[in-house]
Design an enzyme around this catalytic site. Structure first.
Site, PDB file in Angstrom:
ATOM      1  N   ASP A 114      10.066   2.439  -5.066  1.00  0.00           N
ATOM      2  CA  ASP A 114       9.124   3.557  -5.065  1.00  0.00           C
ATOM      3  C   ASP A 114       9.814   4.761  -4.454  1.00  0.00           C
ATOM      4  O   ASP A 114      10.539   4.630  -3.460  1.00  0.00           O
ATOM      5  CB  ASP A 114       7.872   3.209  -4.258  1.00  0.00           C
ATOM      6  CG  ASP A 114       6.989   2.181  -4.952  1.00  0.00           C
ATOM      7  OD1 ASP A 114       7.054   2.089  -6.189  1.00  0.00           O
ATOM      8  OD2 ASP A 114       6.228   1.488  -4.254  1.00  0.00           O
ATOM      9  N   ASP A 133       4.119   2.867 -11.657  1.00  0.00           N
ATOM     10  CA  ASP A 133       2.832   2.837 -10.958  1.00  0.00           C
ATOM     11  C   ASP A 133       1.840   3.808 -11.593  1.00  0.00           C
ATOM     12  O   ASP A 133       0.657   3.485 -11.753  1.00  0.00           O
ATOM     13  CB  ASP A 133       3.011   3.195  -9.479  1.00  0.00           C
ATOM     14  CG  ASP A 133       3.861   2.188  -8.723  1.00  0.00           C
ATOM     15  OD1 ASP A 133       3.991   1.039  -9.182  1.00  0.00           O
ATOM     16  OD2 ASP A 133       4.403   2.566  -7.669  1.00  0.00           O
TER      17      ASP A 133
END
Length: 154
Positions: A114, A133
């Site tokens: 991320d 995501d």
């Protein structure tokens, strides 16, 4: 079903290219943070070993790989057996492509890479996310919205 495969493929490739670029080329895994347009958009390295927001981070990555693959299978089965049109297929493609992008991360790194961090208006966001995501979120939302019973009773 062709639409699902195309959208999933585009999202998967886009996700993997952005992760490679940020983690390897920009070396975010080492520098950890790059200001892009502070405070609104920054690159902040985070290795997510759990699910959303790092929940259940102590579990084996194999659990999340299996869960993601089961969800991908269920979504594909749902779209195959009960198609509701182009928007549902686009949504399914977003969800499938994003889920598979995060599965690849778990296989390569043991965690999901991320790196996008957005803050605003005095709020500092403590979490990071990635293209996969975003796709999973929008895809899941779209599957709910565009999968309502639009079939007319005969």
């Amino acid at each position: 079903m062709r639409t699902v495969v195309w959208v999933a493929s585009v999202i998967f490739v886009l996700d993997q290219i952005t992760k490679y670029w940020v983690v390897q080329v920009l070396d975010l895994k080492r520098v950890l943070s790059i200001e892009v347009f502070p405070p609104y958009l920054n690159l902040e390295m985070a290795w997510n070993t759990g699910i959303n927001f790092g929940a259940f981070a102590g579990a084996s990555p194999w659990i999340w790989i299996v869960v993601a693959l089961v969800i991908v299978g269920a979504v594909l089965w749902w779209v195959w057996t009960d198609p509701h049109g182009r928007w549902q297929q686009i949504s399914a493609g977003l969800l499938v492509g994003g889920a598979l992008g995060n599965v690849i991360d778990r296989l390569i790194y043991g965690a999901v890479a991320d790196f996008l961090n957005m803050s605003c208006c005095g709020f500092t966001n403590p979490t990071s996310f990635n293209v996969a995501d975003i796709a999973v979120f929008i895809g899941a939302f779209g599957m709910v919205i565009f999968s309502s019973d639009s079939k007319k009773a005969a």
